[in-house]
Scaffold this motif. Structure first.
Motif, short mmCIF file in Angstrom:
data_model
loop_
_atom_site.label_atom_id
_atom_site.label_comp_id
_atom_site.label_asym_id
_atom_site.label_seq_id
_atom_site.Cartn_x
_atom_site.Cartn_y
_atom_site.Cartn_z
N ALA A 223 0.81 -1.22 0.00
CA ALA A 223 0.00 0.00 0.00
C ALA A 223 0.84 1.27 0.00
O ALA A 223 0.31 2.38 0.02
CB ALA A 223 -0.92 0.00 1.22
N ASN A 224 2.18 1.11 -0.01
CA ASN A 224 3.11 2.25 0.00
C ASN A 224 2.98 3.10 1.26
O ASN A 224 3.28 4.30 1.24
CB ASN A 224 2.92 3.14 -1.23
CG ASN A 224 3.26 2.41 -2.52
OD1 ASN A 224 4.10 1.52 -2.55
ND2 ASN A 224 2.59 2.78 -3.60
N THR A 225 2.54 2.50 2.36
CA THR A 225 2.51 3.22 3.64
C THR A 225 3.71 2.88 4.50
O THR A 225 3.91 3.49 5.54
CB THR A 225 1.21 2.89 4.41
OG1 THR A 225 1.12 1.48 4.63
CG2 THR A 225 0.00 3.37 3.65
N ARG A 226 4.48 1.89 4.10
CA ARG A 226 5.77 1.59 4.73
C ARG A 226 6.83 1.71 3.65
O ARG A 226 6.67 1.15 2.56
CB ARG A 226 5.77 0.18 5.35
CG ARG A 226 7.07 -0.16 6.05
CD ARG A 226 6.92 -1.43 6.87
NE ARG A 226 8.19 -1.82 7.46
CZ ARG A 226 8.35 -2.83 8.32
NH1 ARG A 226 7.29 -3.56 8.68
NH2 ARG A 226 9.54 -3.12 8.81
N HIS A 227 7.89 2.45 3.94
CA HIS A 227 8.80 2.86 2.89
C HIS A 227 10.02 1.95 2.76
O HIS A 227 10.75 1.71 3.70
CB HIS A 227 9.27 4.29 3.14
CG HIS A 227 8.16 5.29 3.14
ND1 HIS A 227 7.36 5.48 2.04
CD2 HIS A 227 7.69 6.13 4.10
CE1 HIS A 227 6.45 6.40 2.31
NE2 HIS A 227 6.62 6.81 3.55
N SER A 228 10.19 1.43 1.56
CA SER A 228 11.37 0.68 1.15
C SER A 228 11.23 0.44 -0.34
O SER A 228 10.30 -0.26 -0.77
CB SER A 228 11.49 -0.66 1.88
OG SER A 228 12.44 -1.50 1.24
#
Length: 357
Positions: A223-228
């Motif tokens: 969901a692109n709410t945790r970044h990597s």
């Protein structure tokens, strides 16, 4: 006959040129087909502008440390999934259709030599307009960019055998359904068939992690709410069934220990780390790690995790000290990390890593 140059004539001439340019653009005569290529003068001018821009911005806006050679496996794994189709790799040709772009992606075994480390860092972080090169890095994850700089820097001298060794995908157990084995193979190249992270300091141990924690992490990356950049790419196409299968698969392996840390606190640093884990630091409103990460708690297991990974994540969360809106996703860990004394990050990570002994 002499024509006297006046401001009026200059302005009229410039307006005429502008009108001609707009008319030419409106007419559609200019060929924008990628198959037509660039005029030689256009190709030179665009690359000249790009090189000047990269050189200037890299000189003034890159951090002091721009390369990290300690995480080649994760960098190579991401490169094989997201970059090799355009750039190729040692022993791997780029996809023909990608080479039909204008301009097409350069051969990094040659092109990497033309840039400094700081320039490579800037290009990876910000991308290049009108070239198809995206802004690769994820917000706040300069650590991943530093590892990719090291990987790209090594490409001119990397052999096909060395590249294959970095991106090798261990065989999945024969008992798994074929569809599951294909999905798992996308993870084992970095995390290893045993979930131990192939010994790389930047790759966490997944074995015996809580199923719920693994599922939550993959959903957040998707969901692109945790970044990597690495993990967002890996999780982007996973569906809920695949995420649940992966979480169960790695959680069933040996690795982390869901019990209190038992390492004897024999030094002052270890005793201070033990205090942070068990009781926190009330004077700076730092809660105990065990209050969320202890046995039976909902957050990920930390005991037995790789020390270098834990230390890197804490430093990443500390960031540049800017305030974080508490309503943002994952805001709690940056707030907590900034309350941990800098000189305690390494001892704390080491204390937690020794928890399985």
């Amino acid at each position: 006959m002499t024509i006297r140059l006046t401001w009026k004539r200059v302005i009229v001439s410039l307006l005429g040129l502008a009108a001609f340019g707009m008319a030419f653009a409106w007419s559609g005569i200019f060929n924008v087909a990628a198959s037509s290529g660039h005029w030689a003068i256009s190709n030179w001018f665009l690359h000249w502008v790009m090189r000047n821009s990269v050189r200037t911005h890299a000189a003034v806006s890159t951090p002091e440390t721009v390369i990290d050679r300690g995480g080649m496996v994760s960098a190579a794994g991401h490169f094989s999934q997201a970059c090799a189709s355009c750039h190729g790799a040692p022993g791997v040709r780029p996809l023909p259709v990608m080479q039909r772009a204008t301009p097409h992606a350069p051969d990094l075994s040659v092109n990497a030599r033309e840039w400094t480390d700081r320039q490579l860092f800037w290009i990876l972080r910000h991308g290049v307009k009108f070239s198809g090169m995206p802004a690769w890095g994820s917000d706040g994850r300069d650590d991943e960019i530093r590892r990719m700089v090291a990987f790209v820097r090594s490409l001119p001298t990397m052999t096909p055998a060395q590249y294959r060794a970095l991106v090798v995908t261990p065989a999945a157990p024969a008992s798994l359904p074929a569809s599951d084995a294909v999905v798992i193979a996308r993870c084992t190249g970095c995390h290893g068939a045993n979930g131990q992270g192939r010994g790389q300091r930047d790759i966490p141990i997944l074995g015996a992690q809580r199923v719920a924690a693994l599922e939550a992490a993959l959903r957040a990356y998707r969901a692109n709410t945790r970044h990597s950049a690495v993990m967002q790419q890996a999780a982007a196409t996973l569906d809920d069934v695949q995420i649940a299968m992966l979480a169960r698969h790695f959680a069933a392996m040996p690795g982390l220990i869901d019990r209190p840390v038992t390492r004897p606190a024999t030094s002052l640093a270890a005793r201070r780390a033990q205090q942070i884990v068990e009781r926190g630091l009330p004077r700076v409103q730092l809660p105990a790690c065990a209050s969320c990460h202890g046995p039976g708690k909902p957050q990920p297991i930390l005991a037995g995790q790789r020390a270098a990974y834990l230390a890197a994540r804490l430093r990443n969360w500390k960031g540049d000290g800017k305030e974080i809106d508490a309503r943002q996703s994952q805001a709690i860990m940056p707030v907590i990390a900034r309350r941990i004394p800098e000189d305690m990050i390494e001892p704390l990570a080491a204390y937690l890593a020794e928890g399985r002994r």
